[in-house]
Design an enzyme around this catalytic site. Structure first.
Site, short mmCIF file in Angstrom:
data_model
loop_
_atom_site.label_atom_id
_atom_site.label_comp_id
_atom_site.label_asym_id
_atom_site.label_seq_id
_atom_site.Cartn_x
_atom_site.Cartn_y
_atom_site.Cartn_z
N HIS A 1 -98.57 7.08 18.97
CA HIS A 1 -97.35 7.60 18.34
C HIS A 1 -96.28 6.51 18.24
O HIS A 1 -95.63 6.35 17.20
CB HIS A 1 -96.78 8.76 19.17
CG HIS A 1 -97.65 9.97 19.21
ND1 HIS A 1 -98.21 10.54 18.09
CD2 HIS A 1 -98.03 10.76 20.25
CE1 HIS A 1 -98.91 11.61 18.43
NE2 HIS A 1 -98.82 11.76 19.74
N HIS B 1 -102.58 7.33 24.13
CA HIS B 1 -102.19 8.39 23.20
C HIS B 1 -100.74 8.22 22.75
O HIS B 1 -100.45 8.23 21.54
CB HIS B 1 -102.35 9.76 23.88
CG HIS B 1 -102.01 10.91 22.99
ND1 HIS B 1 -102.94 11.54 22.21
CD2 HIS B 1 -100.82 11.54 22.75
CE1 HIS B 1 -102.36 12.51 21.52
NE2 HIS B 1 -101.07 12.53 21.82
N GLU B 2 -99.85 8.06 23.72
CA GLU B 2 -98.43 7.94 23.37
C GLU B 2 -98.14 6.61 22.66
O GLU B 2 -97.25 6.55 21.81
CB GLU B 2 -97.57 8.07 24.63
CG GLU B 2 -97.67 9.43 25.32
CD GLU B 2 -97.31 10.58 24.40
OE1 GLU B 2 -96.48 10.39 23.49
OE2 GLU B 2 -97.86 11.68 24.60
#
Length: 353
Positions: free
Chosen positions: A36, A32-33
């Site tokens: 980003h 997820h990170e």
């Protein structure tokens, strides 16, 4: 000092499944990170820190621009960008980029989780020699569904108005039905037909009623196309079940006892891992897709809440004042943390008692 090998092995056998569960969470967080992170880097935003976990730092390394950290508590992480929550004069700051760039950066974390879920589903289905359809092939003896309208060669399209994408959907569509009767839309002789009050035997487990399937379905020959289609349909089914579960929860069909947080999910994954590591993959796919979808909901403090503000900015052509957005995200964060603490306390209470 004499080491009791059997005692050590016994402890290890009880601990390793939960280490697998924690590792699963770490992978989902990193993915997820990283979504980003990679989007920010590609779109020219300065990332000050990329961290896995919360709390005290276990270790960190400073790169050319970004500090990479691993923290003590594994259930979380962050990608701290310059100018993300404050103003900055840096030309590479998040706040100074065009709205479409910020929208992509914020959305990419959830998108990476959805992509990971799709990939895991593809891995799960890869060994299959054939797939399961939603077309009725044969009934059990004295099947009630056959007596109340269902026929061989019926392709199940909808159950109680909810579209069926794959056989996986039926497991949820047949859950939480009190009177054993459902409306099924089928494709019969090339035409859609609505069957009212198709009846099944019912059972109950953990306070949740469900219908007992009294028919078997045809298999689907595995080809490249059927493999791709089945992967896509199964991933869509996961999304549909998550969305329907949320709607059912809001409608009061499920209480707080049916909701689990990281503690409860870790325990559940650990119990499954004790039986079979391969059985963990469907849970991982479901959690990854769940994380992706949940983060896209327009909830303050989550990615979806930030996306909503960026979308408003794109529509009205000016940003929402930072002070208002900050207050809304702060209140949302407090409510979210309070809810997580409540769920964690419920999970711990359930595990202990």
């Amino acid at each position: 000092m004499v080491i009791n090998i059997s005692a050590v092995l016994n402890i290890w056998n009880n601990v390793w499944p939960y280490l697998i569960a924690i590792l699963l969470f770490v992978v989902l967080i990193v993915i997820h990170e990283f979504g980003h992170f990679i989007a920010a880097k590609l779109l020219g935003v300065c990332v000050n820190e990329f961290a896995v976990g919360f709390g005290p730092k276990l270790f960190s390394k400073q790169g050319k621009e970004t500090k990479y950290s691993v923290n003590l508590i594994p259930f979380g992480g962050y990608c701290a960008m310059e100018g993300e929550d404050e103003t900055s004069t840096d030309s590479k700051a998040f706040c100074n980029k065009k709205p479409w760039r910020r929208f992509i950066i914020v959305a990419m974390g959830a998108i990476f989780n959805l992509l990971l879920g799709f990939i895991i589903v593809a891995i799960i289905l890869a060994p299959s020699k054939a797939f399961t359809s939603t077309v009725v092939a044969q009934f059990d003896e004295n099947a009630m569904s056959q007596k109340t309208g269902l026929m061989i060669d019926d392709e199940i399209l909808e159950v109680d108005g909810r579209k069926i994408y794959s056989f996986y959907d039926l497991s949820y569509a047949f859950t939480n039905v009190d009177d054993g009767k459902i409306d099924i839309t089928v494709l019969r002789d090339g035409k859609e037909k609505l069957l009212k009050d198709v009846t099944f035997e019912t059972a109950e487990e953990n306070g949740i009623s469900y219908l007992l399937l009294d028919f078997k379905v045809y298999g689907i020959k595995k080809t490249v196309w059927s493999y791709i289609k089945q992967t896509f349909n199964t991933a869509i089914s996961y999304c549909a079940v998550i969305w329907r579960s949320l709607l059912d929860m809001l409608a009061g069909k499920y209480g707080i006892s049916a909701i689990s947080g990281p503690v409860g999910v870790t325990a559940a994954i650990g119990n499954v891992a004790k039986q079979s590591l391969s059985a963990v993959l469907p849970i991982m796919a479901l959690i990854s897709i769940n994380l992706g979808l949940f983060n896209l909901f327009p909830i303050p403090a989550l990615d979806g809440g930030r996306l909503l503000f960026i979308l408003i900015e794109m529509i009205i052509r000016r940003p929402v004042p930072q002070k208002y957005e900050s207050v809304i995200h702060t209140v949302g964060f407090i409510v979210l943390i309070a809810f997580m603490v409540l769920i964690a306390a419920k999970d711990i209470w359930t595990l202990i008692f």
